[in-house]
Scaffold this active site. Structure first.
Site, PDB file in Angstrom:
ATOM      1  N   THR A 100      -0.866  -8.948   6.511  1.00  0.00           N
ATOM      2  CA  THR A 100      -0.221  -9.710   5.437  1.00  0.00           C
ATOM      3  C   THR A 100       0.919 -10.546   5.992  1.00  0.00           C
ATOM      4  OG1 THR A 100      -0.878  -8.029   3.833  1.00  0.00           O
ATOM      5  CG2 THR A 100       0.919  -9.509   3.191  1.00  0.00           C
ATOM      6  N   MET A 144      -1.918  -2.467  10.466  1.00  0.00           N
ATOM      7  CA  MET A 144      -3.076  -2.908   9.697  1.00  0.00           C
ATOM      8  C   MET A 144      -2.629  -3.839   8.565  1.00  0.00           C
ATOM      9  SD  MET A 144      -5.090   0.729  10.009  1.00  0.00           S
ATOM     10  CE  MET A 144      -6.321   0.430   8.793  1.00  0.00           C
ATOM     11  N   CYS A 145      -2.445  -3.297   7.368  1.00  0.00           N
ATOM     12  CA  CYS A 145      -2.171  -4.129   6.196  1.00  0.00           C
ATOM     13  C   CYS A 145      -0.821  -4.832   6.257  1.00  0.00           C
ATOM     14  CB  CYS A 145      -2.306  -3.303   4.929  1.00  0.00           C
ATOM     15  SG  CYS A 145      -3.991  -2.658   4.722  1.00  0.00           S
ATOM     16  N   VAL A 146       0.212  -4.153   6.760  1.00  0.00           N
ATOM     17  CA  VAL A 146       1.525  -4.799   6.865  1.00  0.00           C
ATOM     18  C   VAL A 146       1.436  -5.970   7.840  1.00  0.00           C
ATOM     19  CG1 VAL A 146       3.951  -4.488   7.525  1.00  0.00           C
ATOM     20  CG2 VAL A 146       2.774  -2.695   6.229  1.00  0.00           C
ATOM     21  N   ASP A 152       0.798  -1.234   0.000  1.00  0.00           N
ATOM     22  CA  ASP A 152       0.000   0.000   0.000  1.00  0.00           C
ATOM     23  C   ASP A 152       0.833   1.288   0.000  1.00  0.00           C
ATOM     24  OD1 ASP A 152      -2.015  -1.858   0.133  1.00  0.00           O
ATOM     25  OD2 ASP A 152      -2.619  -1.377   2.173  1.00  0.00           O
TER      26      ASP A 152
END
Length: 189
Positions: free
Chosen positions: A125, A120-122, A15
């Protein structure tokens, strides 16, 4: 004393979209973050590693709403079979995407993660990669987030750097946290 870090076979760039790393709404220290990630990408390319740029499709009105300036990937991509863009709609880059299949096709067992947002995304994943049995390296200086605002009767504001460190810690002892992205090398999968 630092120990040598085994090479990664893939770099997952999470992102790194203009809404989060450019302009007045960028994460704190965005120029430093971009410098580290740009270097990681260059070294992954030179090492023949797979590079996956995850791109979040935010909801209508969000800073990362598809086809808006904030949604655009901020760093140049050299699309090929070894450098790809995968769009996602959830924090976890594996959720309903071809990321897992691509890593399997390319023979990747060791990967590095970088990007935004740390918690969040890090984190999501990286956690799924660990659950799937991948070796995961997270350079401390190549992921970031925003300050967490104060919450009445709960806590004062939490600085972004502290939130990022807590996100690393919460991933447990299977992830390899290294201080500097510069200590990571890459190899083909």
């Amino acid at each position: 004393m630092t120990h040598p870090v085994a090479p990664a076979q893939a770099l997952i760039v999470i992102d790194v979209q203009s809404a989060f790393v450019a302009g007045p709404d960028a994460v704190p220290e965005a120029p430093r973050l971009l410098d580290r990630i740009t270097d990681l990408i260059a070294r992954a390319r030179a090492g023949g590693s797979l590079i996956v740029h995850l791109q979040n499709d935010g909801p209508t009105g969000a800073p990362d709403e598809p086809k808006t300036p904030g949604w655009e990937l901020h760093l140049p991509v050299r699309e090929s079979h070894r450098e790809v863009v995968i769009r996602k709609t959830e924090d976890d880059g594996f959720h309903k995407t071809r990321l897992g299949a691509l890593l399997t096709e390319q023979g990747v067992r060791a990967l590095a993660v970088c990007g935004v947002m740390s918690e969040m995304c890090v984190s999501a994943t990286a956690r799924t990669a660990l659950e799937l049995g991948y070796r995961v390296v997270m350079p401390h200086d190549s992921h970031a987030t925003y300050d967490i605002p104060a919450a009445a009767d709960i806590s004062d504001a939490v600085p972004a750097a502290m939130a990022s460190r807590v996100a690393e810690w919460a991933l447990g002892d299977e992830i390899e946290i290294i201080a500097r992205a510069a200590d990571l090398t890459f190899t083909a999968g």
